[in-house]
Scaffold this motif. Structure first.
Motif, PDB file in Angstrom:
ATOM      1  N   ARG A 161       7.999  28.592  13.708  1.00 42.99           N
ATOM      2  CA  ARG A 161       9.415  28.345  13.961  1.00 42.99           C
ATOM      3  C   ARG A 161       9.595  27.540  15.247  1.00 42.99           C
ATOM      4  NH1 ARG A 161      13.415  33.466  13.343  1.00 42.99           N
ATOM      5  NH2 ARG A 161      12.250  33.861  11.442  1.00 42.99           N
ATOM      6  N   ALA A 162       8.851  27.926  16.286  1.00 42.85           N
ATOM      7  CA  ALA A 162       8.929  27.228  17.573  1.00 42.85           C
ATOM      8  C   ALA A 162       8.485  25.771  17.400  1.00 42.85           C
ATOM      9  CB  ALA A 162       8.093  27.937  18.626  1.00 42.85           C
ATOM     10  N   ASP A 204       7.149  32.853  10.507  1.00 46.00           N
ATOM     11  CA  ASP A 204       6.271  33.039  11.658  1.00 46.00           C
ATOM     12  C   ASP A 204       6.923  32.443  12.907  1.00 46.00           C
ATOM     13  OD1 ASP A 204       3.741  31.240  13.147  1.00 46.00           O
ATOM     14  OD2 ASP A 204       3.708  33.438  13.101  1.00 46.00           O
ATOM     15  N   PRO A 205       7.052  33.248  13.989  1.00 49.98           N
ATOM     16  CA  PRO A 205       7.752  32.770  15.190  1.00 49.98           C
ATOM     17  C   PRO A 205       7.128  31.521  15.804  1.00 49.98           C
ATOM     18  CG  PRO A 205       7.430  35.147  15.322  1.00 49.98           C
ATOM     19  CD  PRO A 205       6.664  34.676  14.132  1.00 49.98           C
ATOM     20  N   HIS A 206       5.787  31.411  15.753  1.00 46.72           N
ATOM     21  CA  HIS A 206       5.167  30.240  16.354  1.00 46.72           C
ATOM     22  C   HIS A 206       5.446  28.987  15.524  1.00 46.72           C
ATOM     23  CE1 HIS A 206       1.834  27.469  17.524  1.00 46.72           C
ATOM     24  NE2 HIS A 206       2.305  27.808  18.702  1.00 46.72           N
TER      25      HIS A 206
END
Lengths: 234, 230
Positions: free
Chosen positions: B97-98, B93-95
Motif C-alpha cells: 500500500r505504501a 499489505d501495508p507495505h
C-alpha cells in the motif's frame, strides 16, 4: 505488532519531513533506531532504500523501506493499530485532516521558500500570499477546535498536529530572521493558539528541529546565499 | 451512522470533461458500482457553486456525499475506498500500500515535468522539455509492472487510476503539439500497461473523446504559446 519489530528511521536533524516522522513514532510509542544522514555523504542503505529520490526520510520496518513523509505517517498509522490514533475514525473528518495536511505541505512550504530567500517587493508579494494562506488555515483549524481554544489535555497529537509542529513551531525564529511577522495572533487567533499549544507539548519541543539552530545553521546562510551571494560561503 | 447507512447516501461529483483528476474519481465510483450524479462545471467560467464548494482551491473534482464535501482527488479516492470497500483500490499489505501511495505521489509531483513540453513552441526549448519528460517517464517505465498487467497487480487500483493521464491525455497532448514523447520502443512496459488499462470495461466505456480532447488541447496550446506582444 509485537516487540520483535525492527524500525529504523533514516533522517536529517534540520528536515521537517524527518522530524514529523520522529514525532509520530513517539506519539505512537514505537521504539526506533535513528540514522542521521549527511546529504554530502549518503549511506549506501539510503541509496538502496530510496533509489528513486535518494532522500530522507525513509522508514525501514523489518527490512522493508517506506519513503515520502506523508506515506510513512499513513503506514505507521495503519500498521500500529493499538494505542494512540493519528487520524479520526469518521471518514469525512479524516478527509478534512488530510486536506489541511496537504495544504500545509504544499502551499505553505512553497511560498515560504520565496519569503525566506527574497527581499523587497518580491518578498512583499509572497508575504501577502502567506497571509491569505494563514487566514484560510485559521478557518480550517477552527473546524477541529470549535471553541477556538486548542488544547491537548484530553487527546494525543494527531496527524495535523504532527505535521503542523514540524512546519510551524520555528515560526518566531523565522520571523526574527526576515524581520516580518508571519503568524499574527490578532488576524489568525486560532492558528496562533494552536501553534502555541503545540510548542507547550514537551514531546514536540524535544523532537522538532531546535528553532535557533535551524535559523543560524540552515536558514540564515540559505537566505544569505540568495540575497548577498558574494558574502556567503559554501 | 453505520458505514452501510453512510454508503447509501447520495453521491455527487462536480467535474470538467477534460480533467484526468475528475476521471480518477468517476472511474473509482464505477469500479465499485456506486451510483452518483455528475455535474459539469465550466472551469473557464467558474460558477458560484464551485467557489462555494471549494473555496480554498476553486478546482474540480468536488465530491459531495450525504451533503458533505471533499476535495483533492487523492483524498477523495481514499475516502471512496474506505466508504465502499468492495473492489478495493489499494493492496491489503501495508507495505505494498505504501509503495502504491509512493508512486501516486511521484506521478502527482512530476506532472509538470511530464507536461512541460506541451507548453513550449517548436524549437530548442521544446526538445529540451521532451527530453525532461522522457527522463521522468523512464523512471515509471523502469518500475512499471513486469509480470503483472497493472501497477496494482492483476486488477486495476488507485495507482493505475492515478496514471490514467498517460493513457488518454498524453497522446492527445502529443498530437496537439506535434511531438512524440512516449515512443513505443523506449517505453514498452508503459505501452503495454496503456493497452491493458484501456481494455478494462469501466475505462473503455468512460474516457474523454480523443478528437475532442485534441481540439481542446490545440486551442489551449495556442493560448499558452502565443508570442508575447509588445
Amino acid at each position: 505488532m509485537t516487540g520483535k519489530d525492527s524500525v529504523i528511521l533514516h533522517g536529517m536533524w534540520a528536515s521537517p519531513y524527518s522530524t514529523r516522522v520522529e514525532l509520530a513514532l513517539k506519539v505512537k510509542g514505537i521504539s526506533y533506531e535513528y540514522v542521521e544522514e549527511d546529504f554530502k555523504n549518503k549511506t549506501p542503505e539510503l541509496l538502496k532504500y530510496n533509489p528513486v529520490h535518494k532522500k530522507i526520510p525513509v522508514l525501514v520496518h523489518n527490512g522493508k523501506p517506506v519513503a515520502e513523509s506523508l506515506v510513512i505517517l499513513q503506514y505507521i498509522e495503519e500498521v500500529w493499530k493499538d494505542g494512540p490514533q493519528l487520524l479520526p475514525h469518521d471518514p469525512h473528518e479524516k478527509a478534512q485532516v488530510r486536506f489541511w495536511v496537504h495544504f500545509i505541505n504544499t502551499k505553505y512550504t512553497e511560498i515560504m521558500t520565496t519569503v525566506i530567500t527574497t527581499e523587497g517587493e518580491v518578498q512583499e508579494k509572497a508575504l501577502s500570499q502567506v497571509y491569505e494562506l494563514m487566514k484560510l488555515l485559521d478557518e480550517g483549524i477552527k473546524t477541529f477546535f470549535p471553541d477556538g481554544n486548542p488544547t491537548f489535555e484530553a487527546k494525543n497529537l494527531g496527524l495535523l498536529d504532527i505535521v503542523g509542529s514540524s512546519v510551524f513551531c520555528a515560526f518566531s525564529a523565522v520571523e526574527e530572521l526576515i524581520g516580518v511577522k508571519i503568524i499574527d495572533p490578532e488576524k489568525t487567533p486560532v492558528l496562533f493558539s494552536w501553534i502555541t499549544a503545540l510548542r507547550e507539548q514537551p514531546i514536540v519541543m524535544e523532537t522538532i528541529t531546535p528553532p535557533e539552530k535551524l535559523v543560524s545553521l540552515i536558514l540564515r546562510p540559505w537566505r544569505q546565499g540568495f540575497i548577498n551571494p558574494h558574502l556567503s560561503q559554501s | 451512522m453505520s458505514r452501510k447507512e453512510r454508503s447509501m447516501e447520495e453521491v455527487k461529483v462536480i467535474g470538467f470533461w477534460t480533467s484526468p483528476y475528475v476521471y480518477r474519481v468517476t472511474w473509482a465510483l464505477k469500479l465499485k458500482g456506486v451510483e452518483y450524479e455528475y455535474q459539469e462545471e465550466d472551469i473557464w467560467n467558474k460558477s458560484d457553486l464551485l467557489l462555494q464548494y471549494n473555496p480554498v482551491h476553486k478546482k474540480v473534482p468536488v465530491f459531495v456525499h450525504g451533503g458533505k464535501t471533499i476535495v483533492e482527488s487523492g483524498i477523495i479516492l481514499e475516502y471512496i475506498d474506505e466508504t465502499w470497500p468492495q473492489n478495493p483500490l489499494v493492496p491489503t499489505d501495508p507495505h505494498a500500500r505504501a509503495m502504491a501511495r509512493f508512486w501516486i505521489k511521484f506521478v502527482g509531483d512530476k506532472m509538470r515535468n511530464f507536461q512541460g513540453f506541451f507548453f513550449k513552441r517548436a524549437g530548442e526549448e521544446q526538445i529540451k522539455a521532451v527530453k525532461e519528460a522522457q527522463e521522468y517517464l523512464k523512471i515509471l517505465e523502469d518500475h512499471g509492472p513486469e509480470e503483472k498487467k497493472f501497477f496494482d497487480g492483476d486488477n486495476i487500483g488507485m495507482t493505475d487510476l492515478s496514471m490514467g493521464w498517460l493513457a488518454f491525455w498524453l497522446e492527445a497532448m502529443e498530437e496537439a503539439s506535434g511531438v512524440q514523447v512516449l515512443e513505443a520502443n523506449s517505453f514498452p512496459r508503459l505501452h503495454a500497461w496503456i493497452r491493458n488499462f484501456k481494455q478494462v470495461p469501466v475505462i473503455k466505456e468512460n474516457h474523454p473523446d480523443h478528437t475532442r480532447l485534441v481540439a481542446y488541447f490545440k486551442r489551449l496550446r495556442e493560448m499558452f504559446t502565443k508570442p508575447a506582444t509588445t
